[in-house]
Design an enzyme around this catalytic site. Structure first.
Site, PDB file in Angstrom:
ATOM      1  CG  ASP A  38     -39.963 -22.051  34.900  1.00 58.37           C
ATOM      2  OD1 ASP A  38     -38.630 -21.914  35.086  1.00 58.37           O
ATOM      3  OD2 ASP A  38     -40.522 -21.901  36.121  1.00 58.37           O
ATOM      4  CG  HIS A  55     -30.606 -22.491  29.640  1.00 57.61           C
ATOM      5  ND1 HIS A  55     -31.825 -22.484  30.159  1.00 57.61           N
ATOM      6  CD2 HIS A  55     -29.487 -22.917  30.567  1.00 57.61           C
ATOM      7  CE1 HIS A  55     -31.361 -22.392  31.897  1.00 57.61           C
ATOM      8  NE2 HIS A  55     -30.248 -22.878  31.433  1.00 57.61           N
ATOM      9  CG  LEU A 149     -41.424  -4.629  21.417  1.00 56.17           C
ATOM     10  CD1 LEU A 149     -42.732  -5.059  22.345  1.00 56.17           C
ATOM     11  CD2 LEU A 149     -41.011  -6.228  21.067  1.00 56.17           C
TER      12      LEU A 149
HETATM   13  C1  V0D Z   1     -32.507 -18.222  29.235  1.00 62.27           C
HETATM   14  C2  V0D Z   1     -35.075 -18.582  28.550  1.00 62.27           C
HETATM   15  C3  V0D Z   1     -31.880 -14.183  25.514  1.00 62.27           C
HETATM   16  C4  V0D Z   1     -34.338 -17.994  29.933  1.00 62.27           C
HETATM   17  C5  V0D Z   1     -34.443 -17.048  27.303  1.00 62.27           C
HETATM   18  C6  V0D Z   1     -28.350 -14.240  31.047  1.00 62.27           C
HETATM   19  C7  V0D Z   1     -33.393 -18.083  29.770  1.00 62.27           C
HETATM   20  C8  V0D Z   1     -33.336 -17.425  26.632  1.00 62.27           C
HETATM   21  C9  V0D Z   1     -30.851 -13.180  26.404  1.00 62.27           C
HETATM   22  C10 V0D Z   1     -30.793 -11.881  26.143  1.00 62.27           C
HETATM   23  C11 V0D Z   1     -31.316 -16.613  28.070  1.00 62.27           C
HETATM   24  C12 V0D Z   1     -30.754 -11.134  27.698  1.00 62.27           C
HETATM   25  C13 V0D Z   1     -30.058  -9.371  27.281  1.00 62.27           C
HETATM   26  C14 V0D Z   1     -30.278  -8.966  25.462  1.00 62.27           C
HETATM   27  C15 V0D Z   1     -30.275  -9.781  24.694  1.00 62.27           C
HETATM   28  C16 V0D Z   1     -30.477 -11.293  25.215  1.00 62.27           C
HETATM   29  C17 V0D Z   1     -31.160 -13.773  27.475  1.00 62.27           C
HETATM   30  C18 V0D Z   1     -30.619 -14.846  29.632  1.00 62.27           C
HETATM   31  C19 V0D Z   1     -30.897 -16.072  29.159  1.00 62.27           C
HETATM   32  C20 V0D Z   1     -29.364 -14.102  31.192  1.00 62.27           C
HETATM   33  F1  V0D Z   1     -29.710  -7.833  25.408  1.00 62.27           F
HETATM   34  N1  V0D Z   1     -32.164 -15.151  25.939  1.00 62.27           N
HETATM   35  N2  V0D Z   1     -31.442 -15.341  26.976  1.00 62.27           N
HETATM   36  N3  V0D Z   1     -29.699 -13.350  28.690  1.00 62.27           N
HETATM   37  N4  V0D Z   1     -31.790 -17.406  28.005  1.00 62.27           N
END
Ligand code: V0D
Length: 258
Positions: A38, A55, A149
């Site tokens: 968050d 993000h 992991l």
């Molecule tokens: C935004 C902080 C990696 C939280 C981290 C679609 C919010 C960065 C992924 C990710 C997000 C998801 C699946 C995957 C590989 C990478 C990701 C989302 C948001 C939401 F197989 N960061 N990340 N997915 N943020």
């Protein structure tokens, strides 16, 4: 001269971190760490940047955290990336978020392969844009033989919906005779959840100062140690993960001592 000092500082810090990692590895490390990431929006706001910049920065922190978790011998890292509630955000923000898995995997999948990381996802896949889903499913397929992991993304995940779905599935299996009502217990119930092949988290981390679960792994967190920090997710560094694990280890030691 300034550069030399900076370089010295950087090297000194990382050797300090390495020493701390070695100390931590002498005691039991949590097998499963779950993180509610968050504070990305707040991080951006503080810098007068658009929320999507937060993000994007948060995505880079996912990579670093994964690397360190792997180094520490953590077996499962579950990251709450997108909740079923997050669809309520402005469409432009949701569209951007849904591109992040592709960007992340496009950049880091080779590195994850090299580090023997297995990618997984829990959540409602059917509702994701097809491009997002394809990228994630390819990564899951490409990394399925990796035995390091497990990097488990909670994406379009909601815990109450997960529990309701489990109940519906159980009722169906009872009706069709696959399951006997009398054999339903905590263990067999768990096998109907999205985490069926995973142990429950040992440690939950939530960043950005909110002290609540927000519909995250309600069943699975029944016995988990919680660590909350005011640090915003894009500012979350290796030292913070180490701090959380040291506190976890101290709590375990006190608990074991009684
Ligand atoms: C935004 C902080 C990696 C939280 C981290 C679609 C919010 C960065 C992924 C990710 C997000 C998801 C699946 C995957 C590989 C990478 C990701 C989302 C948001 C939401 F197989 N960061 N990340 N997915 N943020």
């Amino acid at each position: 001269m300034l550069n030399k000092i900076k370089l010295w500082k950087k090297e000194n810090n990382s050797s300090e971190l390495r020493d701390r990692i070695e100390q931590i590895k002498k005691l039991p490390v949590p097998d499963h760490v779950a993180i509610i990431m968050d504070g990305n929006g707040r991080w951006a706001k503080k810098r007068a940047l658009p929320r999507i910049a937060g993000h994007h920065e948060g995505m880079k922190v996912v990579r670093k955290t994964t690397k360190l978790a792997n180094e520490l011998g953590i077996k499962v890292l579950t990251l709450y990336a997108f909740s079923t509630e997050n669809w309520k955000r402005p469409k432009s923000e949701v569209d951007y978020l849904m591109k992040l898995p592709e960007e992340f995997l496009g950049t880091f999948l080779p590195e994850l392969m090299k580090e023997n990381v297995q990618v997984r996802m829990m959540g409602y896949r059917e509702e994701l844009p097809i491009h997002t889903r394809r990228a994630i499913e390819k990564a899951i397929e490409d990394t399925k033989e990796n035995d390091g992991l497990i990097l488990n993304f909670a994406l379009n995940y909601g815990s109450r919906a997960e529990i309701i779905d489990a109940v519906k599935h159980i009722l169906n299996d009872c009706k069709s005779g696959i399951l006997n009502e009398k054999s339903l217990d905590e263990h067999s119930f768990s096998s109907y959840l999205m985490t069926s092949q995973l142990a429950d988290p040992d440690l939950l981390i939530r960043t950005s100062g909110e002290i609540r679960l927000s519909n995250f792994m309600l069943w699975q967190l029944a016995y988990t140690e919680f660590w909350f920090t005011d640090i915003l997710w894009p500012d979350f560094k290796g030292e913070h993960l180490l701090e959380a694990i040291e506190i976890f280890q101290n709590r375990q030691r006190r608990f074991g001592g009684i």
